[in-house]
Design a protein around this motif. Structure first.
Motif, PDB file in Angstrom:
ATOM      1  N   LEU A  34      22.902  -6.222  24.440  1.00  0.00           N
ATOM      2  CA  LEU A  34      23.278  -7.522  24.800  1.00  0.00           C
ATOM      3  C   LEU A  34      23.971  -8.484  24.080  1.00  0.00           C
ATOM      4  N   PRO A  35      23.503  -8.264  22.590  1.00  0.00           N
ATOM      5  CA  PRO A  35      23.918  -9.488  21.768  1.00  0.00           C
ATOM      6  C   PRO A  35      25.627  -8.932  21.359  1.00  0.00           C
ATOM      7  N   VAL A  36      25.658  -7.578  21.573  1.00  0.00           N
ATOM      8  CA  VAL A  36      27.096  -6.840  21.182  1.00  0.00           C
ATOM      9  C   VAL A  36      27.767  -7.401  22.352  1.00  0.00           C
ATOM     10  N   ILE A  37      27.548  -7.388  23.405  1.00  0.00           N
ATOM     11  CA  ILE A  37      28.399  -7.936  24.368  1.00  0.00           C
ATOM     12  C   ILE A  37      28.909  -9.200  24.445  1.00  0.00           C
ATOM     13  N   VAL A  38      27.719 -10.028  24.248  1.00  0.00           N
ATOM     14  CA  VAL A  38      27.896 -11.549  24.001  1.00  0.00           C
ATOM     15  C   VAL A  38      29.086 -11.672  22.967  1.00  0.00           C
ATOM     16  N   ILE A  39      28.856 -11.096  21.740  1.00  0.00           N
ATOM     17  CA  ILE A  39      29.710 -11.539  20.399  1.00  0.00           C
ATOM     18  C   ILE A  39      30.938 -11.077  20.923  1.00  0.00           C
ATOM     19  N   SER A  40      31.452  -9.700  21.908  1.00  0.00           N
ATOM     20  CA  SER A  40      32.338  -9.186  22.085  1.00  0.00           C
ATOM     21  C   SER A  40      33.260 -10.169  23.029  1.00  0.00           C
ATOM     22  N   LEU A  41      32.461 -10.780  24.007  1.00  0.00           N
ATOM     23  CA  LEU A  41      33.167 -12.038  24.922  1.00  0.00           C
ATOM     24  C   LEU A  41      33.355 -13.114  24.206  1.00  0.00           C
ATOM     25  N   PHE A  42      32.828 -13.618  22.950  1.00  0.00           N
ATOM     26  CA  PHE A  42      33.167 -14.825  22.209  1.00  0.00           C
ATOM     27  C   PHE A  42      34.460 -14.060  21.371  1.00  0.00           C
ATOM     28  N   PHE A  43      34.568 -13.084  20.963  1.00  0.00           N
ATOM     29  CA  PHE A  43      36.059 -12.548  20.319  1.00  0.00           C
ATOM     30  C   PHE A  43      37.143 -12.577  21.390  1.00  0.00           C
ATOM     31  N   LEU A  44      36.784 -12.057  22.638  1.00  0.00           N
ATOM     32  CA  LEU A  44      38.004 -11.970  23.621  1.00  0.00           C
ATOM     33  C   LEU A  44      38.143 -13.386  24.081  1.00  0.00           C
ATOM     34  N   ILE A  45      37.281 -14.110  24.453  1.00  0.00           N
ATOM     35  CA  ILE A  45      37.858 -15.520  25.060  1.00  0.00           C
ATOM     36  C   ILE A  45      38.393 -16.309  23.725  1.00  0.00           C
ATOM     37  N   GLY A  46      37.850 -16.377  22.446  1.00  0.00           N
ATOM     38  CA  GLY A  46      37.988 -16.918  21.482  1.00  0.00           C
ATOM     39  C   GLY A  46      39.582 -16.539  21.132  1.00  0.00           C
ATOM     40  N   GLY A  47      39.924 -15.173  20.994  1.00  0.00           N
ATOM     41  CA  GLY A  47      41.143 -14.835  20.677  1.00  0.00           C
ATOM     42  C   GLY A  47      42.248 -15.399  21.495  1.00  0.00           C
ATOM     43  N   ILE A  48      41.764 -15.252  22.688  1.00  0.00           N
ATOM     44  CA  ILE A  48      42.936 -15.967  23.985  1.00  0.00           C
ATOM     45  C   ILE A  48      43.161 -17.307  23.688  1.00  0.00           C
ATOM     46  N   GLY A  49      42.045 -18.077  23.360  1.00  0.00           N
ATOM     47  CA  GLY A  49      42.205 -19.445  23.093  1.00  0.00           C
ATOM     48  C   GLY A  49      43.111 -19.886  21.814  1.00  0.00           C
ATOM     49  N   PHE A  50      42.652 -18.967  20.776  1.00  0.00           N
ATOM     50  CA  PHE A  50      43.439 -19.206  19.671  1.00  0.00           C
ATOM     51  C   PHE A  50      44.901 -18.779  19.746  1.00  0.00           C
ATOM     52  N   LEU A  51      45.284 -17.940  20.639  1.00  0.00           N
ATOM     53  CA  LEU A  51      46.641 -17.513  20.721  1.00  0.00           C
ATOM     54  C   LEU A  51      47.223 -18.481  21.353  1.00  0.00           C
ATOM     55  N   LEU A  52      46.569 -19.524  22.528  1.00  0.00           N
ATOM     56  CA  LEU A  52      46.993 -20.448  23.168  1.00  0.00           C
ATOM     57  C   LEU A  52      46.848 -21.903  22.276  1.00  0.00           C
ATOM     58  N   HIS A  53      46.733 -21.814  20.970  1.00  0.00           N
ATOM     59  CA  HIS A  53      46.708 -23.073  20.309  1.00  0.00           C
ATOM     60  C   HIS A  53      45.439 -23.827  20.841  1.00  0.00           C
ATOM     61  N   LYS A  54      44.413 -23.242  21.123  1.00  0.00           N
ATOM     62  CA  LYS A  54      43.081 -24.335  21.415  1.00  0.00           C
ATOM     63  C   LYS A  54      42.283 -24.386  20.397  1.00  0.00           C
ATOM     64  N   ASN A  55      41.759 -25.665  20.099  1.00  0.00           N
ATOM     65  CA  ASN A  55      40.665 -25.411  19.039  1.00  0.00           C
ATOM     66  C   ASN A  55      39.356 -25.002  19.351  1.00  0.00           C
ATOM     67  N   TRP A  56      39.196 -25.011  20.544  1.00  0.00           N
ATOM     68  CA  TRP A  56      37.845 -24.268  21.257  1.00  0.00           C
ATOM     69  C   TRP A  56      37.961 -22.654  21.019  1.00  0.00           C
ATOM     70  N   GLY A  57      38.992 -22.117  20.875  1.00  0.00           N
ATOM     71  CA  GLY A  57      39.087 -20.940  20.568  1.00  0.00           C
ATOM     72  C   GLY A  57      38.786 -20.583  19.261  1.00  0.00           C
ATOM     73  N   ARG A  58      39.391 -21.571  18.189  1.00  0.00           N
ATOM     74  CA  ARG A  58      38.874 -21.386  16.856  1.00  0.00           C
ATOM     75  C   ARG A  58      37.516 -21.484  16.665  1.00  0.00           C
ATOM     76  N   ILE A  59      36.834 -22.427  17.377  1.00  0.00           N
ATOM     77  CA  ILE A  59      35.257 -22.485  16.989  1.00  0.00           C
ATOM     78  C   ILE A  59      34.723 -21.239  17.643  1.00  0.00           C
ATOM     79  N   LEU A  60      34.947 -20.941  18.867  1.00  0.00           N
ATOM     80  CA  LEU A  60      34.481 -19.776  19.353  1.00  0.00           C
ATOM     81  C   LEU A  60      34.449 -18.415  18.381  1.00  0.00           C
ATOM     82  N   LEU A  61      35.865 -18.183  17.539  1.00  0.00           N
ATOM     83  CA  LEU A  61      35.955 -17.218  16.690  1.00  0.00           C
ATOM     84  C   LEU A  61      35.138 -17.471  15.576  1.00  0.00           C
ATOM     85  N   ILE A  62      34.954 -18.653  15.024  1.00  0.00           N
ATOM     86  CA  ILE A  62      34.101 -18.917  13.945  1.00  0.00           C
ATOM     87  C   ILE A  62      32.486 -18.542  14.193  1.00  0.00           C
ATOM     88  N   ILE A  63      32.121 -19.062  15.449  1.00  0.00           N
ATOM     89  CA  ILE A  63      30.803 -18.473  16.018  1.00  0.00           C
ATOM     90  C   ILE A  63      30.453 -17.100  16.023  1.00  0.00           C
TER      91      ILE A  63
END
Length: 108
Positions: free
Chosen positions: A46-75
């Motif tokens: 379960l934590p592995v899947i949750v962390i993977s979703l943070f990386f996926l969503i955060g990576g997409i947001g970061f590529l779109l130049h969104k600050n929330w993507g950066r925050i998700l990647l830090i978390i």
């Protein structure tokens, strides 16, 4: 290396890493279903899947130049430091880029 290139590399790498973690989590769940008393493996998944979703969503947001993507990647990078050696290396490289003031200014 310019900041746009750093954003592309970190965004793409985090998406790839998220997909690998998601595959690992699914593999752990399937493995726990086939093992008698494999409940602990399912709990680990379960934590592995949750962390993977943070990386996926955060990576997409970061590529779109969104600050929330950066925050998700830090978390997502914080617990991944314990995944020696690849997670540790990626997390430190992500932190270097994610905490850069010039990269922060590029994000809206």
């Amino acid at each position: 290396m310019d900041n746009e290139t750093k954003i592309k590399y970190v965004g793409r790498t985090s998406i790839i890493f998220g997909l690998l973690l998601l595959a690992t989590g699914i593999y752990l769940i399937i493995g726990s279903l086939s093992v008698n008393g494999g409940g602990i493996i399912g709990i680990i998944a379960l934590p592995v899947i949750v962390i993977s979703l943070f990386f996926l969503i955060g990576g997409i947001g970061f590529l779109l130049h969104k600050n929330w993507g950066r925050i998700l990647l830090i978390i997502a990078s914080v617990p991944t430091i314990a995944a020696v050696p690849i997670g540790t290396i990626l997390s430190f490289l992500f932190f270097i880029v994610l905490m850069d003031d010039k990269v922060r200014r590029l994000l809206n």
